[in-house]
Design an enzyme around this catalytic site. Structure first.
Site, PDB file in Angstrom:
ATOM      1  N   TYR A 178      -2.362  -3.146 -11.242  1.00 43.52           N
ATOM      2  CA  TYR A 178      -2.238  -2.876  -8.775  1.00 43.52           C
ATOM      3  C   TYR A 178      -1.177  -4.063  -8.271  1.00 43.52           C
ATOM      4  CZ  TYR A 178      -4.203  -2.050  -4.833  1.00 43.52           C
ATOM      5  OH  TYR A 178      -4.683  -1.676  -3.492  1.00 43.52           O
ATOM      6  N   SER A 237       0.713  -1.089   0.184  1.00 44.07           N
ATOM      7  CA  SER A 237       0.157   0.058  -0.039  1.00 44.07           C
ATOM      8  C   SER A 237       0.698   1.477  -0.168  1.00 44.07           C
ATOM      9  CB  SER A 237      -0.986  -0.148   0.857  1.00 44.07           C
ATOM     10  OG  SER A 237      -1.414  -1.084   0.899  1.00 44.07           O
ATOM     11  N   TYR A 242      -3.822   3.141   7.583  1.00 47.96           N
ATOM     12  CA  TYR A 242      -5.135   2.981   8.026  1.00 47.96           C
ATOM     13  C   TYR A 242      -5.987   3.238   8.665  1.00 47.96           C
ATOM     14  CZ  TYR A 242      -2.357  -0.547   4.782  1.00 47.96           C
ATOM     15  OH  TYR A 242      -1.598  -1.015   4.182  1.00 47.96           O
ATOM     16  N   VAL A 245       1.602  -3.910   4.136  1.00 52.09           N
ATOM     17  CA  VAL A 245       1.767  -4.772   4.675  1.00 52.09           C
ATOM     18  C   VAL A 245       2.216  -5.992   4.470  1.00 52.09           C
ATOM     19  CG1 VAL A 245      -1.408  -4.909   4.890  1.00 52.09           C
ATOM     20  CG2 VAL A 245      -0.769  -6.514   3.103  1.00 52.09           C
ATOM     21  N   LYS A 256       0.561   2.803  -2.889  1.00 49.33           N
ATOM     22  CA  LYS A 256      -0.554   4.521  -3.575  1.00 49.33           C
ATOM     23  C   LYS A 256      -0.353   5.540  -3.410  1.00 49.33           C
ATOM     24  CE  LYS A 256      -3.785   1.017  -1.375  1.00 49.33           C
ATOM     25  NZ  LYS A 256      -4.912   0.396   0.058  1.00 49.33           N
TER      26      LYS A 256
END
Length: 309
Positions: free
Chosen positions: A193, A65, A245, A263, A68
């Site tokens: 992705y 992540s 998160y 993660v 992102k």
């Protein structure tokens, strides 16, 4: 540039490493289940071209992540602020990063922010290119430029492992396609992705990218502008509000810097106008954040007064 070992940092790493046994690796992605949960490393890249490290800072890990933030920066350059946020919101969420519930209850039905999976999938869908290969080349070139490392690539085993198990992400995509948030072929988007999430680097590379954001988009070595300043600011703001998160508020209070976790156990940290920070500790807490890595950042931030608040 070479990183130098630092005794103070190593002492902090030694102090918090025991926390790793309280967490777990991200075993829902089979390739990540193989990681050593006791690993812990940090690199701090000073914008004045010095670097300090503790632990095995050259050990590679996938961004997950953390990617992102980088893809958001690229999509904003490709499409502009109005287009991106016409399809993705700007608000934090208290829900898990892979939740579908807000898509069902929000009107219009669009992801709350680019740091949750739904929002990140929508943003990746915005990357310009005629086909998968062209879009992927643009992503890799951008990441390599930020890290100043043309050797950076992706872990094919991790990408394939994620592709085969990403049923919830596919569900998010089909839901968003129904509501015109995304367009095009879903399987092609999933390939892009999962590769993006599997981009692999070490703590030094990650800290170097953090230094670019610390300088509002400038290359710390050359002074060249790599990201427009307003886009770097947007990305850092999301890191503060949504980057850890649904533990982002607690992290902002305890640590107080823009950060984004993944993660795999990576954490990208930014101390504006001062440092970029890269951390790797694959043992995760219940929210999906590196359990020892967060504590490491908390102690470092307190000791060296990193908080932006």
């Amino acid at each position: 540039m070479k990183c130098n070992s630092n005794e103070d940092l190593q002492q902090i790493v030694n102090e918090v490493r025991f926390l790793a046994k309280e967490g777990n690796v991200a075993d829902y992605i089979p390739a990540l289940a193989k990681k050593n949960k006791s690993d812990l490393a940090v690199a701090i890249f000073d914008i004045n071209q010095t670097c300090l490290y503790a632990g095995d800072y050259t050990k590679k890990f996938t961004l997950q992540s953390i990617s992102k933030v980088l893809i958001l920066a690229l999509a904003l350059q490709d499409r502009g602020v109005d287009y991106v946020f016409g399809k993705v919101g700007m608000e934090p969420t208290g829900d898990p990063f892979n939740s579908i519930s807000k898509l069902e209850t929000s009107i219009p039905s669009k992801p709350l922010n680019p740091m949750i999976n739904a929002g990140a999938l929508a943003v990746t869908n915005m990357i310009q290119g005629e086909n998968l290969a062209e879009k992927w080349e643009r992503i890799m070139s951008f990441v390599q430029m930020l890290a100043n490392d043309k050797e950076i690539n992706f872990d094919e085993e991790v990408a394939q492992s994620e592709l085969e198990t990403a049923m919830l992400n596919r569900a998010l995509c089909y839901f968003m396609k129904q509501h015109n948030v995304i367009e095009g072929d879903i399987e092609e988007l999933m390939q892009l992705y999962t590769r993006q999430c599997a981009i692999e680097m070490n703590c030094f590379d990650l800290a170097r990218i953090g230094a670019v954001f610390a300088l509002n988009g400038l290359d710390p070595k050359t002074g060249e502008r790599l990201i427009p300043s307003h886009i770097a600011r947007i990305c850092k703001t999301f890191m503060v509000t949504c980057g850890m998160y649904n533990a982002s508020g607690e992290f902002a209070i305890k640590v107080g810097i823009p950060a984004k976790s993944g993660v795999s156990g990576g954490i990208l940290g930014v101390v504006p106008e001062k440092y970029g920070i890269g951390i790797f500790g694959p043992s995760l807490d219940s929210k999906g954040n590196s359990i020892a890595g967060q504590k490491l950042l908390e102690i470092i931030a307190a000791k060296y007064d990193f908080s932006i608040f």
